[in-house]
Design a protein around this motif. Structure first.
Motif, mmCIF file in Angstrom:
data_model
loop_
_atom_site.group_PDB
_atom_site.id
_atom_site.type_symbol
_atom_site.label_atom_id
_atom_site.label_comp_id
_atom_site.label_asym_id
_atom_site.label_seq_id
_atom_site.Cartn_x
_atom_site.Cartn_y
_atom_site.Cartn_z
ATOM 1 N N ASP A 85 47.282 32.080 36.475
ATOM 2 C CA ASP A 85 46.395 30.761 36.470
ATOM 3 C C ASP A 85 45.010 31.506 36.864
ATOM 4 O OD1 ASP A 85 46.426 31.657 39.335
ATOM 5 O OD2 ASP A 85 48.161 30.254 39.381
ATOM 6 N N ALA A 86 43.936 30.539 36.968
ATOM 7 C CA ALA A 86 42.416 31.051 37.631
ATOM 8 C C ALA A 86 42.617 31.957 38.740
ATOM 9 C CB ALA A 86 41.598 30.062 37.673
ATOM 10 N N ASP A 87 43.310 31.467 39.926
ATOM 11 C CA ASP A 87 43.375 32.003 41.046
ATOM 12 C C ASP A 87 43.945 33.660 41.117
ATOM 13 O OD1 ASP A 87 41.994 30.024 42.394
ATOM 14 O OD2 ASP A 87 43.924 29.307 43.067
ATOM 15 N N ALA A 88 45.075 33.721 40.143
ATOM 16 C CA ALA A 88 45.605 35.032 40.091
ATOM 17 C C ALA A 88 44.807 36.000 39.374
ATOM 18 C CB ALA A 88 47.207 34.599 39.519
ATOM 19 N N SER A 89 44.163 35.347 38.466
ATOM 20 C CA SER A 89 43.186 36.097 37.608
ATOM 21 C C SER A 89 41.958 36.515 38.484
ATOM 22 C CB SER A 89 42.514 35.413 36.462
ATOM 23 O OG SER A 89 43.448 34.890 35.545
ATOM 24 N N ALA A 90 41.563 35.929 39.446
ATOM 25 C CA ALA A 90 40.439 36.427 40.146
ATOM 26 C C ALA A 90 40.848 37.469 41.256
ATOM 27 C CB ALA A 90 39.809 35.208 41.096
ATOM 28 N N ARG A 91 42.131 37.330 41.601
ATOM 29 C CA ARG A 91 42.860 38.508 42.358
ATOM 30 C C ARG A 91 43.230 39.755 41.739
ATOM 31 N NH1 ARG A 91 45.687 33.856 44.140
ATOM 32 N NH2 ARG A 91 47.419 34.453 42.956
ATOM 33 N N GLN A 92 43.566 39.590 40.446
ATOM 34 C CA GLN A 92 43.755 40.845 39.555
ATOM 35 C C GLN A 92 42.473 41.374 39.296
ATOM 36 O OE1 GLN A 92 44.979 40.093 35.210
ATOM 37 N NE2 GLN A 92 46.907 40.807 36.158
ATOM 38 N N ARG A 93 41.315 40.752 39.006
ATOM 39 C CA ARG A 93 39.919 41.354 38.869
ATOM 40 C C ARG A 93 39.644 42.209 40.097
ATOM 41 N NH1 ARG A 93 39.833 41.335 33.519
ATOM 42 N NH2 ARG A 93 37.572 41.316 33.335
ATOM 43 N N ARG A 94 39.944 41.514 41.131
ATOM 44 C CA ARG A 94 39.557 42.275 42.393
ATOM 45 C C ARG A 94 40.541 43.482 42.576
ATOM 46 N NH1 ARG A 94 39.147 36.775 44.534
ATOM 47 N NH2 ARG A 94 41.130 37.120 45.522
ATOM 48 N N GLU A 95 41.647 43.468 42.290
ATOM 49 C CA GLU A 95 42.499 44.414 42.498
ATOM 50 C C GLU A 95 42.103 45.696 41.732
ATOM 51 O OE1 GLU A 95 47.010 45.782 41.036
ATOM 52 O OE2 GLU A 95 46.813 43.410 41.571
ATOM 53 N N LEU A 96 41.826 45.308 40.354
ATOM 54 C CA LEU A 96 41.328 46.233 39.711
ATOM 55 C C LEU A 96 40.113 47.323 40.168
ATOM 56 C CD1 LEU A 96 41.861 44.687 35.968
ATOM 57 C CD2 LEU A 96 43.366 46.447 37.079
ATOM 58 N N ALA A 97 39.111 46.528 40.654
ATOM 59 C CA ALA A 97 37.833 47.049 41.141
ATOM 60 C C ALA A 97 38.220 47.831 42.535
ATOM 61 C CB ALA A 97 36.892 45.859 41.214
ATOM 62 N N LEU A 98 39.027 47.260 43.214
ATOM 63 C CA LEU A 98 39.646 47.791 44.324
ATOM 64 C C LEU A 98 40.236 49.335 44.021
ATOM 65 C CD1 LEU A 98 39.619 47.839 47.558
ATOM 66 C CD2 LEU A 98 41.708 46.781 47.364
ATOM 67 N N ARG A 99 41.186 49.176 43.272
ATOM 68 C CA ARG A 99 41.940 50.507 42.761
ATOM 69 C C ARG A 99 40.834 51.492 42.234
ATOM 70 N NH1 ARG A 99 46.704 48.196 39.117
ATOM 71 N NH2 ARG A 99 45.073 48.433 37.448
ATOM 72 N N ASP A 100 40.193 51.052 41.325
ATOM 73 C CA ASP A 100 39.034 52.094 40.883
ATOM 74 C C ASP A 100 38.088 52.660 41.919
ATOM 75 O OD1 ASP A 100 40.227 51.887 38.558
ATOM 76 O OD2 ASP A 100 38.665 50.375 37.867
#
Length: 133
Positions: free
Chosen positions: A56-71
């Motif tokens: 869903d959209a909320d999980a999508s936002a969390r996933q995008r933040r996770e990718l940025a944080l990992r990098d």
């Protein structure tokens, strides 16, 4: 898809098509849902990748933040964290990432040992430092 309706959960064929588009040079496109966790939003892709689909959209936002944080944190960490080989949207507003698979076994399958606990403590220290004002 009608406005306001959720897309159906992707099938193995959908996942294969998504990975083929995301990683066009990849040859091994065998896919299988990950048994751990019970949902089918995570898929093994060959023996090199893991596809994670945000439902869903909320999980999508969390996933995008996770990718940025990992990098952002990767250079400060002494342990490996997954790297995204490709990312995008599998349906309107629904993100995905194809991550390079790390060696090892999930903590759901075997207990975390002292070395894993130390690695987690280091990760949490880096996170705390990054979050400090």
């Amino acid at each position: 898809m009608l406005p306001g309706t959720a897309p159906r959960q992707p099938t193995a064929a959908d996942v294969r098509d998504l990975v083929r588009e995301a990683l066009p040079s990849e040859r091994d496109l065998s896919v299988a849902p990950v048994d751990e966790g019970g949902e089918h939003s995570t898929w093994w892709v060959g023996d090199r990748y893991v596809l994670r689909i945000a439902p869903d959209a909320d999980a999508s936002a969390r996933q995008r933040r996770e990718l940025a944080l990992r990098d952002a944190l990767r250079p400060s960490l002494s342990v490996e964290v997954p790297a995204s080989a490709a990312s995008g949207f599998w349906a309107p507003g629904r993100a995905y990432t194809v991550d390079v698979r790390l060696p090892g076994v999930s903590a759901e399958r075997r207990p975390v040992g002292p070395e894993g606990e130390r690695d987690l403590a280091r990760l949490l220290r880096v996170l705390r430092t990054a979050a400090a004002p």
